[in-house]
Motif scaffolding. Sequence first.
Motif, PDB file in Angstrom:
ATOM      1  N   GLN A 120      36.136  -1.220  48.506  1.00 27.82           N
ATOM      2  CA  GLN A 120      36.258  -2.374  47.602  1.00 27.82           C
ATOM      3  C   GLN A 120      37.199  -3.438  48.172  1.00 27.82           C
ATOM      4  O   GLN A 120      38.092  -3.947  47.487  1.00 27.82           O
ATOM      5  CB  GLN A 120      36.710  -1.914  46.210  1.00 27.82           C
ATOM      6  CG  GLN A 120      35.703  -0.995  45.528  1.00 27.82           C
ATOM      7  CD  GLN A 120      36.106  -0.616  44.119  1.00 27.82           C
ATOM      8  OE1 GLN A 120      37.252  -0.261  43.861  1.00 27.82           O
ATOM      9  NE2 GLN A 120      35.161  -0.698  43.188  1.00 27.82           N
ATOM     10  N   ALA A 169      32.761  -2.276  51.601  1.00 27.77           N
ATOM     11  CA  ALA A 169      32.174  -2.080  50.277  1.00 27.77           C
ATOM     12  C   ALA A 169      32.670  -0.778  49.652  1.00 27.77           C
ATOM     13  O   ALA A 169      33.014  -0.726  48.461  1.00 27.77           O
ATOM     14  CB  ALA A 169      30.648  -2.082  50.382  1.00 27.77           C
ATOM     15  N   ASP A 190      30.959 -10.913  51.061  1.00 29.36           N
ATOM     16  CA  ASP A 190      31.439 -11.353  49.751  1.00 29.36           C
ATOM     17  C   ASP A 190      31.804 -12.835  49.768  1.00 29.36           C
ATOM     18  O   ASP A 190      31.709 -13.509  48.741  1.00 29.36           O
ATOM     19  CB  ASP A 190      32.665 -10.532  49.341  1.00 29.36           C
ATOM     20  CG  ASP A 190      32.352  -9.057  49.265  1.00 29.36           C
ATOM     21  OD1 ASP A 190      31.557  -8.663  48.402  1.00 29.36           O
ATOM     22  OD2 ASP A 190      32.890  -8.291  50.098  1.00 29.36           O
ATOM     23  N   THR A 210      41.787  -9.876  43.641  1.00 29.53           N
ATOM     24  CA  THR A 210      42.141  -8.462  43.806  1.00 29.53           C
ATOM     25  C   THR A 210      43.554  -8.131  43.353  1.00 29.53           C
ATOM     26  O   THR A 210      43.864  -6.962  43.093  1.00 29.53           O
ATOM     27  CB  THR A 210      42.005  -8.040  45.276  1.00 29.53           C
ATOM     28  OG1 THR A 210      42.956  -8.776  46.061  1.00 29.53           O
ATOM     29  CG2 THR A 210      40.599  -8.287  45.796  1.00 29.53           C
TER      30      THR A 210
END
Length: 453
Positions: free
Chosen positions: A245, A242, A274, A131
Amino acid sequence: MPDNAYYLGSQMRRESNARSYPRRIPIAIREARGIYVTDADGRTYLDCLSGAGTLALGHNHPVVVEALRETLDSSLPLHTLDLTTPVKEQFVDELFSQLPAEFAKRAKIQFCGPAGADAVEAAVKLVKTATGRRTMAAFHGAYHGMTSGALGLTGSLHAKQHVAGLMPDVHFLPYPYAYRCPFGLGGEQGHEVGSRYLERVFADPSSGILPPAGIIVEAVQGEGGVIPAPEPWLRELRRITAKQQIPLILDEIQSGIGRTGAFLAFEHAGITPDVIVLSKAIGGSLPLAVVVYDESLDKWEPGAHAGTFRGNQLAMAAGLAVIRYIRENRLAAHAEQLGARLRVQLEAIQSETGCIGEVRGKGLMLGAEIVDRRLPQDCIGSYPQHPELARRVQRYCLEKGLILELGGRYDSVVRFLPPLTVTDEQVDEIAAIFHEAVLAAEREVLEPAEAMG
């Protein structure tokens, strides 16, 4: 032959002051099989600690012993770094076959150092790399390990108060704990408010919390007091992360591999995370830890994460045997059934005694919170914790032949983690000993206090 006192004295002289279990369970184990352990004095106990959940099949289960013997006799290497072998390939095949299908078809696996904390550290590096963000989010009451980064994600103040320089930029969020609701509400209203709070925190540009690289959560907090997250709350957490993100990491180190009645505890809520962090039972009683994650996060470069002992072939062979045995013998369903049997008996003990505030958990991961009913209730009717009484209950259980551990915010929760192979008769014996211990502890602690009062 040396006795308990000899071994405990030697341990006290030579081992670190950080040792913990021998202080509450002062025995030296001479032999063990299934749920039973025998100490150096020749006394046999029912083991409801199970290596803190590591021993899914109990001690020295025949399928584990046979898997280890076959591996030793095969001339396979015992140490391979991350070079692959047939045993490793079979282990991954078996593990992936038990993951939710939607997750498994996009899964990658990273073998880590030998402990669950090593896998937590790897998961943090994974999501930060993927990320480009620096912050992490965890929950009140969480336990993720004792290494620096994992401790930074752990809720316990006692464990971290003397350690400077832990992982920065960690934000702690309220975990739904119905008996001691952080919002003073309890029940469905408590976790619904918690979900709304989480959504607003991550959507608010002035919340003070930068979008995290990941959120790590236990579907059932173990060391935190055997607190299952409500399934609607987990589904909302998945929806919110979700939408924003934010990678969602499920720590299944203690709750995974069939213990709660599903192969992984988050499956009860029907969600797909995830990242999944696994250790303890995954190695079949030997050190092994892995991170399984969505391929979209696989952004790190070759060599970005390593660990000398990530190729432990004996652990993979034992873990393969355990996962296969759990699948073939439907032990997750067995854990659900036997957990329900034990829970009914614990709830009966709760109604017959005065010091159990709540019985909770899933499958064969259960806890009884010990409280002081002499003190005032809080705003939702819960009584204060009683750690002294909990310690007496644990001590009496040990004297009567039952090994249990404590947990929770004030070490006031008696925890039950028997092997998944426990029988009806053993469950009944566990409950009977616990009942006797509670009554004895109440007589010792509460009755003299009431007489003085």
